[in-house]
Design a protein around this motif. Structure first.
Motif, short mmCIF file in Angstrom:
data_model
loop_
_atom_site.label_atom_id
_atom_site.label_comp_id
_atom_site.label_asym_id
_atom_site.label_seq_id
_atom_site.Cartn_x
_atom_site.Cartn_y
_atom_site.Cartn_z
N ASP A 1 0.84 -1.20 0.02
CA ASP A 1 0.33 0.32 -0.17
C ASP A 1 1.08 1.09 -0.06
O ASP A 1 0.52 2.08 -0.19
N LEU A 2 2.40 1.26 0.25
CA LEU A 2 3.04 2.50 0.54
C LEU A 2 3.41 2.94 -1.22
O LEU A 2 3.41 1.63 -2.23
N TYR A 3 2.89 4.15 -1.33
CA TYR A 3 2.72 4.87 -2.76
C TYR A 3 4.35 3.91 -3.10
O TYR A 3 5.28 4.64 -3.02
N GLY A 4 4.81 3.57 -4.72
CA GLY A 4 5.39 2.88 -5.34
C GLY A 4 6.17 2.24 -5.10
O GLY A 4 7.64 2.29 -4.99
N THR A 5 5.59 1.46 -4.34
CA THR A 5 6.11 0.09 -3.74
C THR A 5 7.44 -0.67 -4.78
O THR A 5 8.35 -0.99 -4.47
N CYS A 6 6.66 -0.73 -6.09
CA CYS A 6 7.30 -1.63 -6.60
C CYS A 6 7.85 -1.39 -8.08
O CYS A 6 8.19 -0.75 -8.98
N PRO B 1 7.77 1.87 -11.81
CA PRO B 1 6.91 2.33 -12.78
C PRO B 1 7.12 1.22 -13.39
O PRO B 1 7.81 -0.10 -13.31
N TYR B 2 5.78 1.11 -13.71
CA TYR B 2 5.59 -0.38 -14.01
C TYR B 2 5.64 -1.95 -13.48
O TYR B 2 5.80 -3.25 -14.21
N GLY B 3 5.96 -1.65 -11.95
CA GLY B 3 6.18 -2.91 -11.26
C GLY B 3 4.70 -3.17 -10.41
O GLY B 3 3.86 -2.82 -10.27
N LEU B 4 4.43 -4.39 -10.73
CA LEU B 4 3.64 -5.26 -9.80
C LEU B 4 3.65 -5.77 -8.74
O LEU B 4 4.36 -6.56 -8.72
N CYS B 5 2.74 -4.99 -7.47
CA CYS B 5 2.98 -5.26 -6.09
C CYS B 5 1.61 -6.63 -5.61
O CYS B 5 1.00 -5.80 -5.64
N ILE B 6 2.12 -7.28 -5.45
CA ILE B 6 0.97 -8.65 -4.79
C ILE B 6 0.74 -8.07 -4.01
O ILE B 6 1.88 -8.61 -3.01
N ARG B 7 -0.22 -8.22 -3.56
CA ARG B 7 -0.60 -7.47 -1.70
C ARG B 7 -0.98 -8.48 -1.11
O ARG B 7 -1.74 -9.59 -1.53
N SER B 8 -0.35 -8.60 -0.12
CA SER B 8 -0.78 -9.12 1.10
C SER B 8 -0.27 -8.77 2.34
O SER B 8 0.32 -7.77 2.27
N ILE B 9 -0.87 -9.26 3.05
CA ILE B 9 -0.55 -8.44 4.48
C ILE B 9 0.40 -8.68 4.96
O ILE B 9 1.38 -8.61 5.67
N SER B 10 1.14 -9.99 5.45
CA SER B 10 2.58 -10.88 5.15
C SER B 10 3.44 -10.78 5.47
O SER B 10 4.63 -10.04 5.30
N THR B 11 3.83 -10.53 3.80
CA THR B 11 4.51 -10.30 2.48
C THR B 11 4.63 -9.65 1.38
O THR B 11 3.47 -9.03 1.33
N THR B 12 5.34 -8.96 1.34
CA THR B 12 4.95 -7.85 -0.55
C THR B 12 6.06 -8.76 -1.34
O THR B 12 7.10 -9.25 -0.89
N THR B 13 5.78 -8.85 -2.34
CA THR B 13 5.91 -9.13 -4.60
C THR B 13 5.84 -8.57 -4.91
O THR B 13 4.44 -8.57 -5.24
#
Length: 840
Positions: free
Chosen positions: A285-290, A292-304
């Motif tokens: 949910d943090l802005y721009g974690t991944c 440009p053109y990176g897709l963050c697969i949302r999970s409460i425990s891990t970030t991918t």
């Protein structure tokens, strides 16, 4: 000595229990408090850790522990002495003084006032400074928020005035001075919520779509959503309003010192606080974690993070080490736009295409294009070389992106489809994909053939039972349709329960009849009295009205709206179950020569004010934005205390997003109450309801019915006569003479003027409902109304081309059969070419 002890007792009482208002002669000092009338909130001085060296002036929840401070005045400048006073100055401002009479905090500059002001804490937690003479608010804490939003408060932006209202975090839990996080509403179309860390985006809600923010799937996506957005694109303003959470005594939104935007709720007392929502919930949910053109697969425990199809990491080393902020780049450059200039099929086949990704929080920096439908959105983006992606959302429209896609998140469910522009080579399908497609198509064809065979078999074998089968299919269709909607909170009544309650729909329990069907009174086994609207099986338009009312009113709750208890769908029977209103509808009192004496002017004014607050809820304060479209006296029900309840939502329509008006080819409503623009062109908006409310106000004042009133030789209708009365006597002689008294003169004249403002010919000239409520509840100066130009000619009955099947008027809970027959004739479903106007 007795006088001394008496004065000491009074001082102790004021110090302990607070007082009603702060005035120029009655300041608030340390150890004194000011409470809201209902005791929900308290205002005064406080400190942290029992320290008396740093005193703050603020507001907190009074009935809930642990204590939560919702607003602080002097957050940057605490009082360092043991003596301080909040005073109301004679120039119209609040001033906080220390023991040296130095100004610690002030509400602002001087304003023109009557020099008679008071400061009060309202039940909403809003601390207001009021001009005693005009009743206007000179200042209010809701317009100067700190880190907290209370129900009915809002954040906003105003582009022309270059102003905005935002939340600002505290530095820490014990230091209310401004921290580094700011929360507010952005001016895109549609808008989105932001939390900024300094000047950089920290968290983003995604765009507002219908009733929710796309990027907050945890918040109820139904109309129980406590957030509401109202955007006026033309005037460059937008509001994000917080509504109270249902089934909880208190709730609030807080921007914490670490940048978290939390919604908390409590049932009161010592139950404490429960988080309803927390954002950001994960590092995705943090802005721009991944990047440009990176897709963050949302999970409460891990970030991918992963690159979108057709993209590769900009730096493999950084990406593999978990540093994704630089994002991804295209593997294959886009081809030049071919458009319609391509001369060969081969060239067209090599043009760019789109790859569709599901469950997406739409990226930032979008634009709303003017393409009409999904296909036009697709083609419009394809023809535009700079268009990098598009998304089409029903009821909102076509989103396009001309910049790098940033802050992309994929949810496990919810979200939207995003189509990303890729080079032709990135879209070429493999043989495996082609095989899957062919198999899927073959399977679909096979299933269609099987279903067709089954249908033929059922038709031949069970032709004699067709009616029964059709009934089952119909019932299933209704229930499936309802299951796809949100009718949570409603009871499903079994048919035998309704039959028992109404003595099997006996004639003695029949209390109303209309185009929709019949209304019955019933009594449940626990003694609860109910009213049942029974859909006529021959009423096709009643079916549509039934579904509309069920889906809509189940989501609305207000003291001035009739309460829907539940429904029943069984076979061909469709029924709605309401609270029973013992006093039936307003018209049964208002237009009856004997019963109207029971509602004197004070009671009529209360009814007017109650109706206005019900409309305010529909137009502005509910989770929906609803236009009723059929406000009239017979649709205002009265409870045992004569409180008004707006009913009959079969014609109501909901507005979503930035929409503020709509039109229809079929004009529904009741003659005399419809606004000119609705009757003539089919255009309806909130101002259509305002017109109807204005007519209703004039009926309540005069006790005369719009459809039957004529005055003098010229046979002036009610609007013309109201204008004449206001022009000559200020409207005083319009008041029903059977209830006239000298104490009501000023209020009557004011209400007549407000009614005339509401029935002005041009919709833009009419006030909105918020302004109407302010006019009714304050002594502010009123603008001059314009003379009503066009009105329905109720005398030329023969000129109306009516169809006996085209009426939808339902006079709820009226037991006067003769009146029902009369109402049925005067309440048609009107086509736009069946209305006469006369120039008055």
């Amino acid at each position: 000595m007795a006088i001394f002890y008496f004065c000491l007792l009074l001082l102790t009482m004021f110090s302990s229990y607070g007082f009603a208002a702060i005035t120029t002669s009655n300041p608030l000092s340390i150890r004194q408090t000011l409470s809201s009338p209902d005791g929900s909130f308290e205002l005064g001085f406080f400190s942290f850790n029992s320290s008396q060296n740093h005193q703050y002036f603020g507001i907190w929840f009074k009935r809930v522990t642990p204590r939560v401070y919702v607003w602080v005045a002097n957050r940057e400048n605490p009082v360092t002495s043991l003596t301080a006073n909040l005073i109301v100055s004679r120039n119209g401002s609040l001033i906080l003084l220390d023991e040296k009479q130095d100004i610690v905090w002030s509400s602002g500059g001087e304003v023109l006032t009557s020099n008679e002001c008071r400061a009060q804490l309202l039940n909403t937690g809003n601390f207001v400074l009021i001009d005693n003479v005009t009743g206007t608010y000179l200042w209010e804490s809701f317009e100067h928020p700190g880190d907290t939003m209370l129900p009915q408060s809002s954040l906003m932006y105003d582009i022309p005035k270059n102003t905005r209202r935002v939340l600002t975090s505290w530095k820490s839990n014990t230091d209310p001075s401004p921290g580094e996080f700011v929360g507010g509403l952005s001016p895109e179309v549609p808008p989105q919520g932001f939390v900024w860390k300094g000047s950089s985006p920290y968290w983003r809600s995604g765009p507002w779509v219908e009733t929710r923010f796309i990027g907050i799937p945890e918040v109820d996506k139904t109309y129980a959503n406590p957030l509401a957005v109202d955007q006026d694109v033309v005037n460059g303003t937008g509001f994000l309003t917080f509504r109270a959470l249902r089934n909880f005594d208190v709730s609030y939104i807080k921007l914490t010192s670490d940048g978290s935007l939390d919604i908390l709720r409590s049932s009161g007392g010592t139950t404490g606080w429960i988080k309803y929502f927390e954002g950001p919930l994960s590092s995705c949910d943090l802005y721009g974690t991944c990047g440009p053109y990176g897709l963050c697969i949302r999970s409460i425990s891990t970030t991918t993070c992963k690159c979108l199809r057709g993209f590769v990491p900009k730096s493999d080393d950084e990406w593999n080490s978990g540093n994704w902020t630089r994002g991804c780049v295209r593997r294959t450059d886009l081809s030049s736009c071919q458009g319609n200039s391509s001369s060969t099929t081969q060239a067209k086949d090599r043009t760019d295409g789109f790859y569709r990704v599901a469950n997406i929080k739409l990226p930032d920096s979008y634009q709303l294009a003017s393409f009409g439908d999904a296909e036009q959105c697709h083609q419009g983006c394809l023809r535009n070389c700079s268009c990098l992606a598009f998304a089409y959302i029903n009821a909102i429209g076509c989103f396009v992106w001309n910049q790098d896609l940033l802050d992309l998140v994929q949810f496990s469910e919810e979200g939207e489809f995003l189509s990303i522009r890729l080079a032709h080579s990135e879209l070429a399908g493999s043989n495996r994909i082609k095989i899957i497609v062919v198999c899927a198509i073959s399977l679909c064809v096979f299933m269609i053939l099987v279903l067709a065979a089954i249908a033929c078999w059922r038709y031949r074998v069970k032709q004699n039972g067709k009616a029964h089968v059709d009934m089952e299919i119909s019932e299933d269709a209704w229930n499936n349709d309802l299951n796809s909607q949100d009718v949570s909170g409603l009871n499903y009544f079994k048919m035998h329960t309704i039959q028992t309650a109404t003595d099997n729909f006996s004639v003695s329990n029949k209390v109303g009849q209309g185009g929709f069907g019949t209304v019955y009174k019933g009594k449940l086994q626990d003694g609860t009295e109910i009213a049942i609207k029974r859909l006529s099986s021959s009423s096709g338009e009643g079916t549509e009205e039934f579904m509309n009312e069920l889906k809509l009113i189940s989501k609305l709750q207000h003291r001035n709206l009739v309460r829907l208890l539940g429904y029943c769908i069984e076979g061909e029977e469709k029924l709605l179950v309401y609270d029973f209103m013992v006093n039936k509808s307003l018209d049964t009192f208002l237009f009856d020569s004997k019963k109207k004496l029971e509602i004197d002017w004070p009671k009529r004014f209360d009814i007017i004010e109650g109706i206005s607050r019900g409309i305010l809820y529909l137009h502005r304060d509910s989770f929906l934005r609803v236009v009723h479209r059929d406000l009239k006296a017979s649709n205002i029900l009265l409870d045992e205390k004569m409180n008004p309840k707006i009913s009959d939502f079969g014609l109501a329509r909901m507005f979503q997003g930035t929409q503020n008006q709509d039109n229809t080819d079929r004009v529904f409503g009741t003659l005399g109450y419809m606004s000119p623009e609705y009757a003539w062109t089919g255009t309806f908006s909130e101002k259509s309801d305002i017109y109807s409310f204005g007519v209703l106000m004039l009926e309540i004042i005069s006790g005369k019915e719009i459809s039957s009133f004529s005055h003098g030789k010229e046979e002036k209708n009610l609007l013309a006569y109201a204008w004449e009365s206001w022009s000559e006597t200020g409207g005083l002689d319009l008041l029903d003479q059977d209830i006239a008294d000298s104490d009501s003169v000023e209020a009557v004249m004011r209400c007549v003027q407000i009614g005339l403002l509401c029935v002005q010919h041009q919709a833009m000239d009419r006030p909105n409902i918020k302004q109407v409520v302010s006019m009714l509840t304050s002594t502010m100066d009123l603008p001059e109304p314009k003379q009503p130009m066009f009105v329905f000619d109720m005398r030329d009955k023969d000129s109306l081309s009516l169809n006996s099947n085209d009426h939808i008027h339902t006079d709820l809970f009226s037991d006067d059969e003769n009146k029902q027959a009369h109402d049925k004739q005067k309440s048609p479903l009107l086509k736009s070419n069946s209305i006469n106007f006369c120039l008055d």
